[in-house]
Motif scaffolding. Structure first.
Motif, PDB file in Angstrom:
ATOM      1  N   PHE A  15       0.827  -1.216   0.000  1.00 16.01           N
ATOM      2  CA  PHE A  15       0.000   0.000   0.000  1.00 16.01           C
ATOM      3  C   PHE A  15       0.858   1.261   0.000  1.00 16.01           C
ATOM      4  O   PHE A  15       0.574   2.214  -0.730  1.00 16.01           O
ATOM      5  CB  PHE A  15      -0.916  -0.006   1.227  1.00 16.01           C
ATOM      6  CG  PHE A  15      -1.926   1.101   1.241  1.00 16.01           C
ATOM      7  CD1 PHE A  15      -2.945   1.145   0.301  1.00 16.01           C
ATOM      8  CD2 PHE A  15      -1.869   2.097   2.196  1.00 16.01           C
ATOM      9  CE1 PHE A  15      -3.887   2.170   0.308  1.00 16.01           C
ATOM     10  CE2 PHE A  15      -2.802   3.117   2.218  1.00 16.01           C
ATOM     11  CZ  PHE A  15      -3.816   3.158   1.274  1.00 16.01           C
ATOM     12  N   LEU A  16       1.934   1.293   0.790  1.00 18.24           N
ATOM     13  CA  LEU A  16       2.736   2.495   0.939  1.00 18.24           C
ATOM     14  C   LEU A  16       4.151   2.357   0.387  1.00 18.24           C
ATOM     15  O   LEU A  16       4.937   3.309   0.472  1.00 18.24           O
ATOM     16  CB  LEU A  16       2.820   2.914   2.415  1.00 18.24           C
ATOM     17  CG  LEU A  16       1.524   3.370   3.063  1.00 18.24           C
ATOM     18  CD1 LEU A  16       1.792   3.856   4.482  1.00 18.24           C
ATOM     19  CD2 LEU A  16       0.855   4.480   2.261  1.00 18.24           C
ATOM     20  N   ARG A  17       4.512   1.190  -0.132  1.00 16.81           N
ATOM     21  CA  ARG A  17       5.824   0.954  -0.720  1.00 16.81           C
ATOM     22  C   ARG A  17       6.963   1.130   0.275  1.00 16.81           C
ATOM     23  O   ARG A  17       8.081   1.478  -0.083  1.00 16.81           O
ATOM     24  CB  ARG A  17       6.050   1.869  -1.938  1.00 16.81           C
ATOM     25  CG  ARG A  17       4.959   1.806  -2.982  1.00 16.81           C
ATOM     26  CD  ARG A  17       4.783   0.434  -3.553  1.00 16.81           C
ATOM     27  NE  ARG A  17       5.979  -0.016  -4.276  1.00 16.81           N
ATOM     28  CZ  ARG A  17       6.253  -1.278  -4.557  1.00 16.81           C
ATOM     29  NH1 ARG A  17       5.443  -2.236  -4.138  1.00 16.81           N
ATOM     30  NH2 ARG A  17       7.340  -1.597  -5.214  1.00 16.81           N
ATOM     31  N   ALA A  52       0.455   9.344   5.745  1.00 16.90           N
ATOM     32  CA  ALA A  52      -0.070   8.217   4.972  1.00 16.90           C
ATOM     33  C   ALA A  52      -0.653   8.695   3.640  1.00 16.90           C
ATOM     34  O   ALA A  52      -0.436   8.065   2.593  1.00 16.90           O
ATOM     35  CB  ALA A  52      -1.127   7.477   5.779  1.00 16.90           C
ATOM     36  N   ARG A  56       1.041   7.557   0.097  1.00 15.11           N
ATOM     37  CA  ARG A  56       0.186   6.849  -0.860  1.00 15.11           C
ATOM     38  C   ARG A  56       0.128   7.589  -2.189  1.00 15.11           C
ATOM     39  O   ARG A  56       0.153   6.982  -3.266  1.00 15.11           O
ATOM     40  CB  ARG A  56      -1.226   6.684  -0.283  1.00 15.11           C
ATOM     41  CG  ARG A  56      -2.214   5.990  -1.212  1.00 15.11           C
ATOM     42  CD  ARG A  56      -1.772   4.583  -1.575  1.00 15.11           C
ATOM     43  NE  ARG A  56      -2.709   3.948  -2.490  1.00 15.11           N
ATOM     44  CZ  ARG A  56      -2.490   2.793  -3.114  1.00 15.11           C
ATOM     45  NH1 ARG A  56      -1.361   2.138  -2.909  1.00 15.11           N
ATOM     46  NH2 ARG A  56      -3.385   2.286  -3.932  1.00 15.11           N
ATOM     47  N   HIS A  57       0.077   8.922  -2.150  1.00 13.17           N
ATOM     48  CA  HIS A  57       0.074   9.730  -3.369  1.00 13.17           C
ATOM     49  C   HIS A  57       1.369   9.522  -4.147  1.00 13.17           C
ATOM     50  O   HIS A  57       1.352   9.317  -5.363  1.00 13.17           O
ATOM     51  CB  HIS A  57      -0.094  11.205  -2.989  1.00 13.17           C
ATOM     52  CG  HIS A  57      -0.097  12.146  -4.149  1.00 13.17           C
ATOM     53  ND1 HIS A  57      -0.927  12.000  -5.239  1.00 13.17           N
ATOM     54  CD2 HIS A  57       0.655  13.262  -4.392  1.00 13.17           C
ATOM     55  CE1 HIS A  57      -0.702  12.979  -6.107  1.00 13.17           C
ATOM     56  NE2 HIS A  57       0.258  13.755  -5.623  1.00 13.17           N
ATOM     57  N   SER A  60       1.522   5.597  -5.465  1.00 14.25           N
ATOM     58  CA  SER A  60       0.545   5.106  -6.428  1.00 14.25           C
ATOM     59  C   SER A  60       0.299   6.062  -7.587  1.00 14.25           C
ATOM     60  O   SER A  60      -0.137   5.647  -8.662  1.00 14.25           O
ATOM     61  CB  SER A  60      -0.795   4.839  -5.730  1.00 14.25           C
ATOM     62  OG  SER A  60      -1.358   6.067  -5.276  1.00 14.25           O
ATOM     63  N   ASP A  62      -2.034   8.203  -7.394  1.00 15.24           N
ATOM     64  CA  ASP A  62      -3.457   8.518  -7.329  1.00 15.24           C
ATOM     65  C   ASP A  62      -3.666  10.022  -7.241  1.00 15.24           C
ATOM     66  O   ASP A  62      -2.954  10.730  -6.522  1.00 15.24           O
ATOM     67  CB  ASP A  62      -4.106   7.859  -6.104  1.00 15.24           C
ATOM     68  CG  ASP A  62      -4.276   6.362  -6.289  1.00 15.24           C
ATOM     69  OD1 ASP A  62      -4.043   5.876  -7.402  1.00 15.24           O
ATOM     70  OD2 ASP A  62      -4.649   5.684  -5.309  1.00 15.24           O
ATOM     71  N   LEU A  67      -7.815  10.055  -3.630  1.00 10.59           N
ATOM     72  CA  LEU A  67      -7.354  10.024  -2.234  1.00 10.59           C
ATOM     73  C   LEU A  67      -8.424  10.550  -1.292  1.00 10.59           C
ATOM     74  O   LEU A  67      -8.518  10.127  -0.134  1.00 10.59           O
ATOM     75  CB  LEU A  67      -6.077  10.851  -2.092  1.00 10.59           C
ATOM     76  CG  LEU A  67      -4.845  10.323  -2.844  1.00 10.59           C
ATOM     77  CD1 LEU A  67      -3.728  11.356  -2.822  1.00 10.59           C
ATOM     78  CD2 LEU A  67      -4.360   9.009  -2.235  1.00 10.59           C
ATOM     79  N   ASP A  70     -10.469   7.612  -0.458  1.00 11.47           N
ATOM     80  CA  ASP A  70      -9.702   6.603   0.268  1.00 11.47           C
ATOM     81  C   ASP A  70      -9.534   6.978   1.742  1.00 11.47           C
ATOM     82  O   ASP A  70      -9.614   6.117   2.624  1.00 11.47           O
ATOM     83  CB  ASP A  70      -8.318   6.428  -0.356  1.00 11.47           C
ATOM     84  CG  ASP A  70      -8.388   5.721  -1.701  1.00 11.47           C
ATOM     85  OD1 ASP A  70      -9.422   5.097  -1.979  1.00 11.47           O
ATOM     86  OD2 ASP A  70      -7.401   5.809  -2.465  1.00 11.47           O
TER      87      ASP A  70
END
Length: 367
Positions: A15-17, A52, A56-57, A60, A62, A67, A70
């Motif tokens: 999810f967050l690499r 987070a 995530r941005h 991904s 996204d 977001l 999410d």
């Protein structure tokens, strides 16, 4: 986030690499920088939530509207917190993880790694640039427009033998070439005036003639005593092809560094919607996170890297199988090769083709 932690580390990492431990470390260090006070009208967002959303941005690509659903945070709020968190990451980590050497012993350490890992003695780093696509900035004319037909900012970087960025220049106009950005950089000024702290010239291994230390580049750069590049003319001799193989083998580290940077932080593979100033800040934060991961968890990224089989043939890394950032256009012109640099490359050619400086497999690589 709590559910991802409870399931298994693989889900959190996907999810967050990054592993939970690295996320926690980031939160401890930048949390005070992004913590806001509650007001009578609303409670401030928790630093962990801000971090987070931002990670995530980056991981991904996204967009803010996605977001928003999410994380249940308004997209106009996300547009403000992402630069805030990236700024905190850069301020907290940049001096620690992106540190260009200034002392001869530091350059010696990098050169020794290049000699041991890539059989290129006296190489103190590999340099290259990449385009990061952006939305057309307002009133910018053709400044950010590339010859490939899109708008971008340029990330130019110097990379060590372990795929870590030791110097970066972020924010160059997409219309500029590698050479233009490099020629206007502080790095070139320091190389020209000798203030970068390169070691004094000394002999190559098992040799008796002094050789300057240098960076490895491609044909976009002018050949200098401090910057070696492969031969580019047609009809190259066997000795010249072997020299090109040896130089290119060392220069491959910068291609791999860009590759794993973009595959981990896949926002860099999209057309970024922010202003050029914010894009440059985000790129800088991505590089900080890349280096931090290379320091803390180097094994996590090695599957994405190019490697060599037992016969020393290159096995392409996973990053080559998917999209990557665009190369900066290569132009010649004012970057004429210096006479001293040509003589130096000729001596390197003799060294690489001598019993002293050759490697057993190099003849196979040019067939």
């Amino acid at each position: 986030m709590a559910e991802l932690r409870m399931e298994d580390q693989a889900s959190f990492f996907n999810f967050l690499r990054m592993p939970p431990e690295m996320f926690d470390e980031l939160l401890v260090r930048i949390g005070p920088r992004i913590q806001k006070q509650d007001t009578r009208y609303r409670k401030a967002l928790e630093p962990g939530l801000k971090l987070a959303i931002t990670i995530r941005h980056l991981a991904s690509g996204d967009k803010y509207p996605s977001l928003q659903y999410d994380f249940r945070v308004a997209r106009n709020t996300i547009s403000l917190l992402v630069p805030e968190v990236c700024q905190a990451i850069v301020e907290e980590h940049k001096e620690e993880v992106i540190s260009c050497p200034t002392m001869p012993e530091e350059w010696h350490a990098i050169a020794e790694d290049f000699r041991k890992k890539w059989n290129v003695p006296h190489a103190c780093g590999a340099i290259d640039g990449k385009h990061v696509a952006i939305r057309c900035p307002r009133n910018s004319g053709s400044l950010y427009h590339t010859y490939k037909g899109f708008f971008s900012v340029v990330l130019m970087a110097l990379v060590d033998a372990d795929y870590k960025f030791v110097w970066i220049d972020v924010g160059g106009y997409g219309s500029q070439s590698d050479a233009q950005i490099y020629n206007e950089s502080e790095l070139k000024d320091c190389l020209e005036d000798g203030s970068i702290g390169f070691p004094d010239p000394d002999p190559l291994p098992n040799d008796d003639r002094n050789m300057p230390y240098f960076f490895l580049g491609d044909d976009a750069f002018g050949l200098r005593t401090y910057l070696m590049k492969p031969y580019s003319h047609r009809g190259k001799t066997r000795e010249e092809m072997i020299t090109n193989y040896r130089i290119s083998r060392g220069r491959r580290v910068v291609e791999n560094a860009f590759g794993i940077l973009a595959q981990r932080w896949q926002l860099l593979l999209t057309t970024m919607q922010q202003t050029p100033k914010t894009v440059s800040l985000i790129i800088e934060a991505c590089v900080c996170l890349h280096n931090l991961m290379r320091i803390r968890y180097p094994g996590l990224q090695n599957a994405q890297l190019d490697n060599e089989d037992e016969q020393h043939y290159m096995v392409p890394g996973l990053w080559r199988e998917t999209a990557n950032m665009h190369d900066v256009n290569r132009v010649t012109g004012p970057n004429r090769d210096s006479v001293a640099a040509k003589k130096q490359r000729e001596y390197l050619k003799l060294y690489f083709n001598s019993p002293t400086g050759s490697v057993p497999w190099q003849d196979r690589m040019i067939m």
